[in-house]
Design an enzyme around this catalytic site. Structure first.
Site, PDB file in Angstrom:
ATOM      1  N   LYS A 110       0.851  -1.183   0.000  1.00 44.63           N
ATOM      2  CA  LYS A 110       0.000   0.000   0.000  1.00 44.63           C
ATOM      3  C   LYS A 110       0.887   1.234   0.000  1.00 44.63           C
ATOM      4  CE  LYS A 110      -4.539   0.653   0.202  1.00 44.63           C
ATOM      5  NZ  LYS A 110      -5.561  -0.142  -0.485  1.00 44.63           N
ATOM      6  N   GLY A 129     -20.243   6.505   4.560  1.00 48.03           N
ATOM      7  CA  GLY A 129     -19.362   6.836   3.449  1.00 48.03           C
ATOM      8  C   GLY A 129     -20.065   6.740   2.113  1.00 48.03           C
ATOM      9  N   GLY A 157     -18.722   7.705  -0.935  1.00 45.92           N
ATOM     10  CA  GLY A 157     -17.716   7.964  -1.948  1.00 45.92           C
ATOM     11  C   GLY A 157     -17.921   7.095  -3.176  1.00 45.92           C
ATOM     12  N   VAL A 198     -17.177   4.046  -3.870  1.00 47.40           N
ATOM     13  CA  VAL A 198     -17.683   2.696  -3.612  1.00 47.40           C
ATOM     14  C   VAL A 198     -18.997   2.737  -2.850  1.00 47.40           C
ATOM     15  CG1 VAL A 198     -17.208   0.494  -2.482  1.00 47.40           C
ATOM     16  CG2 VAL A 198     -15.372   1.705  -3.672  1.00 47.40           C
TER      17      VAL A 198
END
Length: 352
Positions: A80, A184, A186, A188
């Site tokens: 990552k 969330g 966003g 996704v």
């Protein structure tokens, strides 16, 4: 404090820090394990409070990618990268160019892709400096649409498939009328909400940015909720689709849902919380199993030969994998995250 002494350090193979003053770039790449293949993991840009917080995030995320790739049966390792900065205010093309050079400096040990705060256009800029950038060329889309390199649609579809399987297992029901709280909205989270709405679920949504909530209310008929209230709602499912560690000592006592599963990485603040959820009869879908659709997408885009149908079928295996974990967890009377960890570790502990 040395990286080796960091509480999230888990025998990581490589941790690199990079600073380019002129480009305004401060970034970290962490490679956790490459036994199964080169490390793959997205690049996240976030306004971390300090470098210590960024290091904690990249160490946890890279480890999660190792487990994710193993559980998705991919010949990949886990890595990552994180960029310290607000993507809405500080991002520049010069910064993305410098990030491409940073990724290239690892010589193929690590491939990066899209994550929070990074768009396909940013990856394209990085790709001008390195061949180790994934997601800039796409051939396949799980639904047969025109692919653009963004793995978010596949991630969202995988979470949807996994939540459907989880609800079937825990509630003996389909998604019609099931109440789902999504944290969330966003790339996704919103797509997940669309899938859930189409399946008949009732949606409750929150986000730190109001435009995401407004869109979900207007287009999907969702009920808006304040961020601090989302986990205490009287719903059937909680879907964390923002940052990690949201299931913690503060939110845990308030949870009434029977199922927890979302797109966020590292949802449990610590592994022991999985044990508590198990004892309370709350079914937790291990995040790195549930949200593997994105890495599966990227893997298929890099294959010499695949198809829309093959990509979709691979993503839909997420539901079967989760049911396997749930069945084993019940038989062994263990938390689902513990069982998933054991299976993943069996797969990546030995070199391919």
């Amino acid at each position: 404090m040395s990286v080796f002494d960091h509480p999230e350090f888990d025998n990581h193979e490589h941790v690199a820090f990079y600073h380019d003053k002129e480009a305004g770039l401060s970034a970290i790449i962490a490679v956790h394990n490459t036994n199964l293949g080169p490390a793959l993991g997205g690049c996240r840009m976030w306004p971390y409070i300090n470098s210590s917080e960024a290091l904690t995030d990249v160490l946890r995320l890279s480890k999660g990618m190792t487990y994710k790739a193993a559980m998705a049966n991919l010949k990949l390792g886990g890595g990552k990268s994180v960029i310290i900065g607000d993507p809405r205010k500080a991002k520049t093309k010069e910064m993305m160019t410098a990030m491409g050079k940073f990724v290239d400096s690892l010589g193929g040990k690590y491939f990066t892709a899209e994550d929070s705060g990074i768009a396909v256009t940013d990856l394209q800029t990085m790709a001008e400096q390195s061949e180790y950038i994934a997601g800039v060329q796409a051939q396949y889309h799980f639904a047969g649409e025109k692919p653009d390199g963004n793995p978010a649609p596949s991630t969202a579809y995988g979470v949807f498939v996994g939540l459907k399987a989880s609800v079937e297992y825990a509630l003996k029901s389909d998604l019609q009328g099931v109440k789902v709280a999504i944290q969330g909205m966003g790339h996704v989270g919103f797509r997940l909400a669309q899938h859930l709405k189409a399946a008949g679920a009732e949606l409750f949504v929150t986000d730190i940015y109001p435009e995401g909530i407004e869109r979900a209310v207007e287009e999907l008929g969702a009920t808006p909720v304040a961020p601090e209230e989302i986990y205490a709602l009287d719903v059937d499912v909680i879907a964390p689709c923002a940052l990690g560690a949201s299931i913690n000592d503060t939110t845990l006592p308030t949870i009434k849902a029977r199922v927890i599963g979302g797109a966020a990485n590292n949802q449990l603040a610590r592994e022991e919380i999985g044990d508590i959820l198990h004892k309370q009869g709350i079914l937790y879908a291990p995040d790195y199993v549930l949200n593997a659709g994105g890495i599966i997408d990227i893997y298929h885009q890099r294959m010499e030969s695949s198809s829309n149908e093959a990509l979709r079928a691979h993503i839909e295996e997420i539901g079967d994998t989760l049911k396997e974990i749930y069945t084993r967890a019940d038989a062994e009377q263990k938390a689902t995250n513990r069982v998933a960890n054991v299976i993943a570790e069996e797969r990546f502990s030995n070199k391919a």
